[in-house]
Enzyme design. Structure first.
Site, PDB file in Angstrom:
ATOM      1  N   LYS A  92     -40.213  -9.982 -36.280  1.00  0.00           N
ATOM      2  CA  LYS A  92     -40.364 -11.338 -35.743  1.00  0.00           C
ATOM      3  C   LYS A  92     -40.852 -12.274 -36.845  1.00  0.00           C
ATOM      4  O   LYS A  92     -41.721 -11.899 -37.639  1.00  0.00           O
ATOM      5  CB  LYS A  92     -41.356 -11.300 -34.578  1.00  0.00           C
ATOM      6  N   SER A  97     -41.987 -15.161 -26.385  1.00  0.00           N
ATOM      7  CA  SER A  97     -41.432 -15.787 -27.557  1.00  0.00           C
ATOM      8  C   SER A  97     -40.709 -14.833 -28.514  1.00  0.00           C
ATOM      9  O   SER A  97     -40.005 -15.311 -29.398  1.00  0.00           O
ATOM     10  CB  SER A  97     -42.564 -16.462 -28.332  1.00  0.00           C
ATOM     11  N   SER A 156     -45.449 -12.165 -24.804  1.00  0.00           N
ATOM     12  CA  SER A 156     -44.266 -12.408 -25.632  1.00  0.00           C
ATOM     13  C   SER A 156     -43.512 -11.184 -26.136  1.00  0.00           C
ATOM     14  O   SER A 156     -42.438 -11.337 -26.711  1.00  0.00           O
ATOM     15  CB  SER A 156     -44.651 -13.265 -26.832  1.00  0.00           C
TER      16      SER A 156
HETATM   17  N1  GLN Z   1     -45.357 -17.579 -23.022  1.00  0.00           N
HETATM   18  C1  GLN Z   1     -46.745 -17.583 -23.358  1.00  0.00           C
HETATM   19  C2  GLN Z   1     -47.064 -18.863 -24.097  1.00  0.00           C
HETATM   20  O1  GLN Z   1     -46.239 -19.694 -24.138  1.00  0.00           O
HETATM   21  C3  GLN Z   1     -47.085 -16.388 -24.191  1.00  0.00           C
HETATM   22  C4  GLN Z   1     -46.619 -16.516 -25.584  1.00  0.00           C
HETATM   23  C5  GLN Z   1     -46.963 -15.336 -26.426  1.00  0.00           C
HETATM   24  O2  GLN Z   1     -47.324 -14.276 -25.937  1.00  0.00           O
HETATM   25  N2  GLN Z   1     -46.865 -15.541 -27.724  1.00  0.00           N
HETATM   26  O3  GLN Z   1     -48.117 -19.054 -24.618  1.00  0.00           O
END
Ligand code: GLN
Length: 464
Positions: free
Chosen positions: A67, A142, A166
């Site tokens: 990532k 994400s 994410s």
């Molecule tokens: N979707 C969550 C956010 O927008 C979690 C994101 C993540 O785990 N990086 O913060």
């Protein structure tokens, strides 16, 4: 074929490293133009050449996708943001260095919501990634690029990061395995900080055993991360066995199977319970009444930490710099042009929550609720060994469908509470809803990754 089946056939001489890399790149040629899982990619010929020397190591030169908020010395690290344009870090994140030491190569950097803020990979400055099961739909986020690459067989496995869901949510939406370890199990050195008290490095893989293998390789103490736990590395493959569910008590929180869940999703949850019982587990309904407070708590804490962490992108030290007459104008112009809308929203929210006069009312209160949520899990784990439920309330949604930020945030309702509590959790493919993958989530007590992976492996076998 998962990573370990690929490794076995490589060792037995049934396939060469070059053939493996060619077949990954065939999938990339077929699908990548549409999916856009990667932001940057290695040269496959170089991977074949460099891989020869890694043959004797555990991962034998196989490529792993990373990532793009994990620092790598041989690729730019963008975090899906314009503000880091031109940033070429001179070192590797600890998790990346450990994979390399085990003989892996970096296949490329995968797309993500800008600074990992999002649940759909639509908030990337490089454009969205699409879901391999239906390109009109999002892959989740994400870590959407990592999940899509693994699901489309463009990658054997990938690293992702999970702050509030994410790794697990995109794994669920793309039909792959996604593991979030206990906070502190894997070093955060070289993970570009979003919310430091929540950020974890996790694994996206084709099988539970691959997730177990990769966690075994990346976990362990690191003097460069003061929050990384001083525990010796473990071999999680030893926790995998067919009988792992026998005698376990599994709790299904009624808050994780709300009335809003579709009938097809509820039917799957029933099926999971039946399968677990057939394997000798006792499945009981439990209640985690604080679940509904996790979302506001998470967005206060994560945004507050993000506003502090993202202050470092000031046009002076990294990446983008726009001209300005005075230094303050330069910084304002750079940050205005460099950050996308969602990141700006979080910085504004977080700065407000931390401002004098509001600090205790918002941030302080959120911290106290976080403690209560962690205690609620502790109490639940005195009654049950593991918690089971859906990873996300719906299967993959359409691109552009969730314009309202709250609607987007709600796709993480089942992953946020365990993230706030720092617990390990995994999403495995649990079947289909509306013809799309639907993830089964298991949550374990702190440091119980062995138990978590063992149960996930046993369920994976019977889910087929
Ligand atoms: N979707 C969550 C956010 O927008 C979690 C994101 C993540 O785990 N990086 O913060």
């Amino acid at each position: 074929m998962d990573l370990q089946a690929t490794l076995n056939s490589l060792r037995e001489g049934n396939v060469s490293l070059s053939q493996i890399i060619v077949s990954l790149w065939e999938a990339i040629e077929r699908r990548e133009e549409e999916l856009r899982a990667f932001i940057s990619l290695a040269d496959p010929d170089q991977l074949v050449r460099d891989g020869e020397e890694l043959a004797g190591l555990p991962l034998a030169g196989l490529p792993i996708a990373i990532k793009d908020n994990l620092i790598t010395r041989d690729f730019p690290t963008t975090c899906g943001s314009k503000i880091l344009s031109g940033f070429r870090p001179p070192f590797d994140a600890t998790c990346v260095a450990r994979l390399r030491a085990a003989g892996a190569q970096v296949q490329g950097k995968t797309n993500l919501d800008e600074f990992a803020m999002g649940s759909s990979t639509e908030h990337s400055a490089f454009g969205p990634t699409r879901n391999p099961h239906d390109p009109e739909r999002v892959p989740g986020g994400s870590s959407g690029g990592s999940a899509a690459a693994v699901a489309a067989e463009e990658a054997l496995a990938a690293l992702g990061t999970d702050t509030g869901g994410s790794v697990r949510q995109p794994a669920a939406l793309c039909g792959v395995v996604g593991l979030r370890p206990t906070y502190g199990r894997v070093s955060r050195w070289g993970l570009v900080a979003f919310a430091s008290s929540l950020d974890t490095v996790g694994v996206l893989a084709r099988s539970v055993r691959d997730a177990a293998l990769l966690l075994s390789l990346i976990a362990g103490p690191d003097p460069r991360d003061a929050t990384c736990l001083p525990l010796p590395p473990e071999n999680y493959l030893e926790s995998l066995g067919e009988g792992a569910l026998d005698g376990l008590r599994i709790g299904v929180p009624k808050e994780y199977v709300p009335a809003e869940l579709s009938p097809a999703a509820r039917a799957l949850v029933d099926r999971w319970c039946a399968l677990a019982r057939e394997q000798g587990a006792e499945v009981v309904e439990i209640s985690l009444p604080l679940t509904e407070y996790a979302l506001p708590t998470y967005y206060l804490i994560a945004s507050a930490e993000a506003s502090a962490n993202l202050a470092r992108y000031d046009g002076v030290r990294y990446g983008l710099r726009l001209p300005g007459e005075q230094v303050a104008q330069m910084m304002a112009a750079t940050r205005t042009a460099g950050f996308g809308r969602e990141v700006k929203r979080r910085i504004a929210l977080g700065t407000f929550a931390l401002s004098a006069g509001y600090y205790d009312q918002y941030y302080g209160k959120a911290q106290r609720v976080r403690t209560l949520i962690a205690r609620e899990f502790q109490a639940a784990f005195r009654e049950v060994d593991l918690i089971m439920g859906p990873t996300s309330p719906t299967p993959a949604f359409r691109l552009g469908e969730k314009e309202d930020p709250i609607a987007m945030y709600l796709s993480d309702v089942f992953t946020l509470p365990s993230a706030l509590a720092g617990l390990p959790a995994i999403s495995i493919p649990g079947g289909e809803v509306e013809g799309l993958p639907f993830g089964l989530q298991l949550i374990a007590p702190r440091l119980a990754e062995g138990k978590l992976l063992g149960a996930a492996y046993a369920l994976e076998q019977v889910l087929g």
